[in-house]
Design a protein around this motif. Sequence first.
Motif, PDB file in Angstrom:
ATOM      1  N   UNK A  70      14.740  -9.018 -51.136  1.00  0.00           N
ATOM      2  CA  UNK A  70      13.354  -8.037 -51.309  1.00  0.00           C
ATOM      3  C   UNK A  70      13.476  -7.606 -52.945  1.00  0.00           C
ATOM      4  N   UNK A  71      14.608  -7.388 -53.335  1.00  0.00           N
ATOM      5  CA  UNK A  71      14.999  -7.282 -54.595  1.00  0.00           C
ATOM      6  C   UNK A  71      15.126  -8.338 -55.095  1.00  0.00           C
ATOM      7  N   UNK A  72      15.386 -10.113 -54.928  1.00  0.00           N
ATOM      8  CA  UNK A  72      15.132 -11.345 -55.713  1.00  0.00           C
ATOM      9  C   UNK A  72      13.693 -11.368 -55.889  1.00  0.00           C
ATOM     10  N   UNK A 105       4.500 -12.565 -48.015  1.00  0.00           N
ATOM     11  CA  UNK A 105       4.576 -13.254 -47.568  1.00  0.00           C
ATOM     12  C   UNK A 105       6.239 -13.088 -46.875  1.00  0.00           C
ATOM     13  N   UNK A 106       7.237 -12.982 -48.468  1.00  0.00           N
ATOM     14  CA  UNK A 106       8.192 -12.394 -48.483  1.00  0.00           C
ATOM     15  C   UNK A 106       8.882 -11.313 -47.881  1.00  0.00           C
TER      16      UNK A 106
ATOM     17  N   UNK B  79       6.334 -18.695 -59.973  1.00  0.00           N
ATOM     18  CA  UNK B  79       5.986 -18.646 -58.421  1.00  0.00           C
ATOM     19  C   UNK B  79       6.131 -19.990 -57.322  1.00  0.00           C
ATOM     20  N   UNK B  80       5.977 -20.774 -58.267  1.00  0.00           N
ATOM     21  CA  UNK B  80       6.942 -21.922 -57.442  1.00  0.00           C
ATOM     22  C   UNK B  80       7.492 -21.926 -56.853  1.00  0.00           C
ATOM     23  N   UNK B  81       8.969 -21.898 -57.352  1.00  0.00           N
ATOM     24  CA  UNK B  81      10.431 -21.018 -56.976  1.00  0.00           C
ATOM     25  C   UNK B  81      10.376 -20.883 -55.308  1.00  0.00           C
ATOM     26  N   UNK B  82       8.732 -19.740 -55.610  1.00  0.00           N
ATOM     27  CA  UNK B  82       8.973 -19.350 -53.943  1.00  0.00           C
ATOM     28  C   UNK B  82       8.705 -19.980 -52.539  1.00  0.00           C
ATOM     29  N   UNK B 106       4.856 -16.264 -40.346  1.00  0.00           N
ATOM     30  CA  UNK B 106       3.809 -15.843 -40.943  1.00  0.00           C
ATOM     31  C   UNK B 106       3.587 -15.152 -42.414  1.00  0.00           C
ATOM     32  N   UNK B 107       5.136 -15.499 -42.758  1.00  0.00           N
ATOM     33  CA  UNK B 107       5.372 -14.995 -43.689  1.00  0.00           C
ATOM     34  C   UNK B 107       6.066 -15.993 -45.136  1.00  0.00           C
ATOM     35  N   UNK B 108       5.932 -17.463 -44.237  1.00  0.00           N
ATOM     36  CA  UNK B 108       6.004 -18.436 -44.798  1.00  0.00           C
ATOM     37  C   UNK B 108       4.647 -19.185 -44.629  1.00  0.00           C
ATOM     38  N   UNK B 109       3.715 -19.357 -43.809  1.00  0.00           N
ATOM     39  CA  UNK B 109       2.262 -19.103 -44.637  1.00  0.00           C
ATOM     40  C   UNK B 109       1.795 -18.791 -45.721  1.00  0.00           C
TER      41      UNK B 109
END
Lengths: 111, 132
Positions: A70-72, A105-106, B79-82, B106-109
Motif C-alpha cells: 500500500x505504501x509503495x 485496484x491495488x 502507471x504501466x508498471x502497476x 477484482x483488484x487485478x481487473x
Amino acid sequence: MNIYVLIAVVSVTIAGFSQILLKKGAMRPHKSFLDDYLNAPVITGYALMFTSVLATMFAYRGVRYMTIQIIESLGYILVPVLSYIFFKERFNRNKVIGIIIILAGIAVYNI
Amino acid sequence: MEQTVLKDMNRKKILNIILLQFIVIIYTINSIIAKFATKAEPLSLKFFLFYAAEVCVLGVYAICWQQMIKRFELSVAYANRSMAILWTALWSVLIFKESLSVKQLAGIILVVIGTIVVNLQPGSETKEGEER
C-alpha cells in the motif's frame, strides 16, 4: 509513527525522485547507447533506486507485506506530481481517473 | 492522408505499450526467482546463484526501462508498471499453482482497467530526447 513505516515512506519518495532523474537522463539528446547510461542524472538515479530497494528490504522487518504494498503504491501519485513539477506533464482526465482506478485496484487486491 | 498518419501513430503507440509491458514482465521475473530463492538453503551455492540471477534480471530491466521512458511521459510509463500485479499473479497461478481469491481478481481487473484508461489519453508519448 512506526519507524519502519517511516522508512518505507522515505523509500518510496527516494524511488520517485530516482525516476525523475532517470527521465531527466532520458531527455538528453541521444549520442550513443553507452552515453544513455553513463551520465550524472542516470547514475545518480540508479544509485537512489538501489538505496530505495535496500531501504524497502529493511522496512519489511517491521511492517507487514500488505502495508508495504500500500505504501509503495503512493509512488503512483508521487511520480505524476513530480513529473508535473519537473517536466510540466499535464494532469488530464484519463490520467487522473486511470490512476484512481489503479490505486483502488491495488487497495482491493491487498486489503 | 491525415487518417493514415493518425493510424500510423496509433500503431506505434500500441507497439510501444506492448514493449513497455514486456519490460514490466522482465521486472516480475524477479518475483519468480525470489520465490525459488526462498526454497534454497541459505548461503548455499544455489542461494547465491538465485541472487546473482536476480541482480542480472534487475540490470536488464534497468537498461530497458531507461530506453522506454524516452518514448513516454514518465507518469504514463510509471502507471504501466502497476500491471506487474497481473503478471505476478499469472506466474503464481501458472508456475506455483497458487490460487487467487475473488478479491484479488477484482483488484487485478481494476488495475488493468486503470492502466488502459491512462494509456488511452492522447499525446502520452514523447519523441526521443524531447525537452518538455
